[in-house]
Scaffold this motif. Structure first.
Motif, PDB file in Angstrom:
ATOM      1  N   UNK A   1       0.883  -1.161   0.000  1.00  0.00           N
ATOM      2  CA  UNK A   1       0.000   0.000   0.000  1.00  0.00           C
ATOM      3  C   UNK A   1       0.925   1.217   0.000  1.00  0.00           C
ATOM      4  N   UNK A   2       1.054   1.869  -1.154  1.00  0.00           N
ATOM      5  CA  UNK A   2       2.068   2.914  -1.319  1.00  0.00           C
ATOM      6  C   UNK A   2       1.771   4.202  -0.572  1.00  0.00           C
ATOM      7  N   UNK A   3       0.561   4.365  -0.077  1.00  0.00           N
ATOM      8  CA  UNK A   3       0.230   5.566   0.696  1.00  0.00           C
ATOM      9  C   UNK A   3       0.440   5.391   2.188  1.00  0.00           C
TER      10      UNK A   3
ATOM     11  N   UNK B   1       5.582   3.234   3.760  1.00  0.00           N
ATOM     12  CA  UNK B   1       5.916   3.354   2.336  1.00  0.00           C
ATOM     13  C   UNK B   1       6.278   4.797   2.005  1.00  0.00           C
ATOM     14  N   UNK B   2       5.552   5.751   2.570  1.00  0.00           N
ATOM     15  CA  UNK B   2       5.892   7.170   2.348  1.00  0.00           C
ATOM     16  C   UNK B   2       7.321   7.452   2.803  1.00  0.00           C
ATOM     17  N   UNK B   3       7.764   6.753   3.840  1.00  0.00           N
ATOM     18  CA  UNK B   3       9.117   6.955   4.356  1.00  0.00           C
ATOM     19  C   UNK B   3      10.165   6.137   3.619  1.00  0.00           C
ATOM     20  N   UNK B   4       9.775   5.441   2.549  1.00  0.00           N
ATOM     21  CA  UNK B   4      10.764   4.738   1.741  1.00  0.00           C
ATOM     22  C   UNK B   4      10.876   3.248   2.039  1.00  0.00           C
ATOM     23  N   UNK B   5       9.952   2.713   2.827  1.00  0.00           N
ATOM     24  CA  UNK B   5      10.041   1.306   3.219  1.00  0.00           C
ATOM     25  C   UNK B   5       8.755   0.586   2.831  1.00  0.00           C
ATOM     26  N   UNK B   6       8.523   0.494   1.500  1.00  0.00           N
ATOM     27  CA  UNK B   6       7.253  -0.021   1.013  1.00  0.00           C
ATOM     28  C   UNK B   6       6.991  -1.454   1.466  1.00  0.00           C
ATOM     29  N   UNK B   7       8.016  -2.287   1.556  1.00  0.00           N
ATOM     30  CA  UNK B   7       7.787  -3.682   1.971  1.00  0.00           C
ATOM     31  C   UNK B   7       7.195  -3.757   3.368  1.00  0.00           C
ATOM     32  N   UNK B   8       7.390  -2.699   4.150  1.00  0.00           N
ATOM     33  CA  UNK B   8       6.907  -2.690   5.526  1.00  0.00           C
ATOM     34  C   UNK B   8       5.556  -1.991   5.648  1.00  0.00           C
ATOM     35  N   UNK B   9       4.865  -1.757   4.545  1.00  0.00           N
ATOM     36  CA  UNK B   9       3.620  -0.986   4.628  1.00  0.00           C
ATOM     37  C   UNK B   9       2.605  -1.701   5.515  1.00  0.00           C
TER      38      UNK B   9
ATOM     39  N   UNK C   1      -9.377  16.651  -2.209  1.00  0.00           N
ATOM     40  CA  UNK C   1      -8.042  16.104  -1.927  1.00  0.00           C
ATOM     41  C   UNK C   1      -7.926  14.698  -2.529  1.00  0.00           C
ATOM     42  N   UNK C   2      -6.958  14.508  -3.412  1.00  0.00           N
ATOM     43  CA  UNK C   2      -6.716  13.174  -3.981  1.00  0.00           C
ATOM     44  C   UNK C   2      -6.002  12.300  -2.962  1.00  0.00           C
ATOM     45  N   UNK C   3      -6.100  10.979  -3.123  1.00  0.00           N
ATOM     46  CA  UNK C   3      -5.381  10.023  -2.279  1.00  0.00           C
ATOM     47  C   UNK C   3      -5.508  10.418  -0.802  1.00  0.00           C
ATOM     48  N   UNK C   4      -6.759  10.539  -0.352  1.00  0.00           N
ATOM     49  CA  UNK C   4      -7.029  11.129   0.965  1.00  0.00           C
ATOM     50  C   UNK C   4      -6.334  10.387   2.102  1.00  0.00           C
ATOM     51  N   UNK C   5      -6.341   9.057   2.074  1.00  0.00           N
ATOM     52  CA  UNK C   5      -5.725   8.315   3.189  1.00  0.00           C
ATOM     53  C   UNK C   5      -4.255   8.669   3.356  1.00  0.00           C
ATOM     54  N   UNK C   6      -3.591   9.019   2.257  1.00  0.00           N
ATOM     55  CA  UNK C   6      -2.155   9.320   2.326  1.00  0.00           C
ATOM     56  C   UNK C   6      -1.880  10.811   2.503  1.00  0.00           C
ATOM     57  N   UNK C   7      -2.821  11.667   2.111  1.00  0.00           N
ATOM     58  CA  UNK C   7      -2.528  13.107   2.071  1.00  0.00           C
ATOM     59  C   UNK C   7      -3.235  13.937   3.144  1.00  0.00           C
ATOM     60  N   UNK C   8      -3.957  13.287   4.042  1.00  0.00           N
ATOM     61  CA  UNK C   8      -4.559  14.000   5.165  1.00  0.00           C
ATOM     62  C   UNK C   8      -3.881  13.557   6.460  1.00  0.00           C
ATOM     63  N   UNK C   9      -3.968  14.416   7.489  1.00  0.00           N
ATOM     64  CA  UNK C   9      -3.515  14.016   8.824  1.00  0.00           C
ATOM     65  C   UNK C   9      -4.516  14.558   9.831  1.00  0.00           C
ATOM     66  N   UNK C  10      -4.866  13.715  10.771  1.00  0.00           N
ATOM     67  CA  UNK C  10      -5.831  14.106  11.807  1.00  0.00           C
ATOM     68  C   UNK C  10      -5.194  15.142  12.739  1.00  0.00           C
ATOM     69  N   UNK C  11      -5.965  16.144  13.155  1.00  0.00           N
ATOM     70  CA  UNK C  11      -5.459  17.159  14.092  1.00  0.00           C
ATOM     71  C   UNK C  11      -5.809  16.723  15.517  1.00  0.00           C
ATOM     72  N   UNK C  12      -4.823  16.629  16.405  1.00  0.00           N
ATOM     73  CA  UNK C  12      -5.132  16.258  17.796  1.00  0.00           C
ATOM     74  C   UNK C  12      -6.094  17.271  18.434  1.00  0.00           C
TER      75      UNK C  12
END
Lengths: 269, 269, 269, 269
Positions: free
Chosen positions: A88-90, A94-102, C125-136
């Protein structure tokens, strides 16, 4: 459709399963060629714990059968190779460069682990745009299927090993991944490649794929001959391609101070 | 002894100089083979400012003539190759991994820059244990002398370019360093190498050393053909081997997003 | 819904647009706070070429209004911060670790560039799961909105600058991104931070955020005072936070041999 | 001069030794302050094999007493700190960026290992220009002596751990090196630091130096509390500061996929 499954630990067989359906980002692939990996055998023997009626296999090529609504790069009829690891590339790892560990440690490995594998007439691929690759017309399925795991894992071992041009390399074990690491070291411009292997047929293959020297660890400790072949220095790069504690330890012993001991793979092949 | 010097900007000639004496860590080498670098010509034309009776040249092999009291690895009579860059390895910049910058920007370049060069019967090498390398018996001086700069600079460009196995590479300019970067890219396992050059003889040499395709920037912009040869993507790695602002800019334009534009050298060769 | 748009180069204004609808992986956010970036001003003045009725802005927080069928991590009602850069994480450049370059050079920048921005009641926002972050819960929108770009760009500049603990740092320009790079250098354990800035109010802010010294490049060349403050050595790390050719050149001049000159940002802020 | 030596395994005492003389690149230092390291105790108990009348100790500051003919940066009378590791910076491993491995695995460690240590009135330092550092006037010897090993080893652990700003860190064991790794993580901008330690006094010190939370592995497995404190994710960076197999294994278990488990030190402190 027919699928070859692990019914439970130690038991395999064929069974009928419904053809999978793609979610928005997924593809369903009609299998044309698949390979067995030693990991399949490990799995059946309980290596990753109990599973029930899990389709086995993670190395396959095929033709795109159906795609989800958000798939843009591929379309039905495309001939494709599918990576053994389908991250899961998102995911943050994976965002940090470790896709195998997603998602989890080695979470990118889903086939025949956390979902059905590819030993079936059809199989499901998540995140299809990112996890498929088109096969060029001039490459037959019989060749392309080696890219799923053996070639990609072995060559990555050589790339990560940061081999200097003209450098010295030892590859520990010459199973499929080790042989491809040997081929990768050759492609990387290594000056001396030592294949470490005890099975005679694999020793011959090792030389075919690029090994200059063979060290047979069944006859002697593998550390001694490697040090001898490198004037006592040890190698610039040691690639572990077996997956046992003792091989990792040997890899460190035969690497020169400041060299790189890395692992091309983490399961016996 | 005889030395070939730059008397002043624009003026060269032979003169007599005393044979140098080594300090505790130094060696004096009897020159057996030397090569001219375009940098020598730049220097004579004022490229690094005025110099007076400075011996030229920075690429030589020879035989150790005399060593200092603290030299341990080499002894008189050893046949050696001397790097064009002779850093002070204990300097903070060198300790941090940037030996060429020891003492000052490009401070590791001392020959025919901050001290006499190697176009003389004898020459002086600082930090001899770290800056000399023994030549194997089977390698003649005529071959070894190419390791001083052309081979090492060009191959390092390929190593730093982080070329993926099967990756696409463009080398901008095919002078000696560019040709060796082309050879280096081949050794690194590149899948497509584009030599960028306008001189016909160099185009031929480029193919000899490994280029799959030639782009002639005298006939057209070099950006267009490179994009065409890579399906519009640009290359994984662009190696700049000329040293002009415009070539650096072209290197960036022909590199794919996320690829690497690096510099094999910083002076025209 | 109301949106604030660039009608054409040099022309802005409000207009009515339909509320966007999410695709399977997307989210539509109800804007609660947004910030203006100097880039918006650049864009309006033609910095990225002509645009027609393009909604401006790329820094916003809000509440998830609607999600696509494949979104799993977020749900309507979640209070979220949205990155100014919203990559396609499955793109080859992103897979290779260069998410900002997904699809094209700087292709991860979509808001008010290749699609409508966030100066509107709702935005997509595209690719929402990867491009959003929850605010505490404990972080108010007024604070969180600074994470979209100023904080993340400035802190990343400090992280990429590889500052040694106790090291010396110069930050060129003290606009919002430069100030956050200054704060980042402080958080990274720098021993000496030099803020380079000519505007008196920004000089004061620079000291508030962590600068030990100020160099005013309107009164003198910025190179001299930096060398003076570092005993002639130059800094370990120079962070360019303005985006002009001349500042990049100054960054290189004030960095010690072997140090790092990097860019926190590429447009004036 | 007086020296405190290990006579043989298990036996220590004072003995008279001649004041050492410097070779061309060396310095002889008059000791002013020295610290005991747990490694000294290991050595005496046979941790590195038999030694005979070897002067112990590797952490000292002092005044330059005599220098060799090729020493340029330091002169008699200079107040200096000496690194516990004194590499040969011209060795191939050091040239490749691994100075601690110069000559042999951990070959940069010479004091009280391959030559006499610093528990004596005078001691010898090889490669003085590279292995000494001047102490600023405002720093007393009592403070500077902590830079020889505890501070430098602990801070390097934090630097190598690649802690993101705001990241989560666990430091396994809070001896001198672990405490300095904790201080280093604080200086690096960590958001949450977990000190793992069972000794109550060290737990208190850990909080003094920056730990936000303490996990006591004598009361419970250290993995559980770390996962709990990080919402089940594990930490971005785990710093091993004890040197036992079991602690390395724990470090890996508490690190999130894609995070970094590194080692601040390799001997129990």
């Amino acid at each position: 459709m027919k699928a070859f499954v692990m019914r439970e630990i130690g038991q395999v067989g064929f069974m009928d399963k419904p053809v999978p359906k793609p979610g928005p980002n997924d593809a369903v692939i009609k299998t044309t060629r698949a390979l067995i990996c030693t990991s399949d055998s490990h799995t059946v023997h309980g290596g990753i714990g109990p599973r029930e009626n899990l389709t086995l296999g993670h190395e396959a090529v095929g033709v795109v059968h159906e795609i989800g609504s958000a798939v843009e790069v591929f379309k039905p009829g495309d001939r494709v190779v599918v990576g053994a690891i389908t991250p899961d590339w998102g995911d943050p790892a994976a965002q940090g460069g470790h896709a195998s560990q997603s998602g989890a440690p080695l979470g990118g490995w889903t086939f025949s682990n956390t979902k059905d594998g590819i030993f079936a007439e059809y199989f499901h691929v998540n995140d299809a745009d990112a996890n498929l690759a088109r096969i060029p017309d001039e490459v037959p399925d019989d060749m392309a299927v080696y890219c799923c795991d053996m070639l990609s894992t072995g060559l990555m071992g050589a790339e990560h090993g940061n081999i200097p041009i003209g450098g010295t390399v030892a590859v520990l074990a010459q199973g499929p991944v080790g042989l491809m690491a040997t081929a990768g070291a050759r492609l990387r411009g290594a000056g001396l490649i030592i294949g470490i292997e005890s099975v005679p047929d694999r020793q011959k293959l090792s030389q075919t794929y690029g090994a200059d020297e063979i060290a047979d660890f069944s006859k002697e400790d593998e550390v001694e001959p490697v040090l001898e072949l490198t004037d006592g220095d040890g190698v610039d790069t040691a690639i572990e391609a077996l997956g046992a504690d003792v091989t990792f330890q040997a890899a460190i012993k035969i690497t020169k101070p400041g060299g790189i001991s890395n692992a091309g793979t983490s399961t016996r092949r």
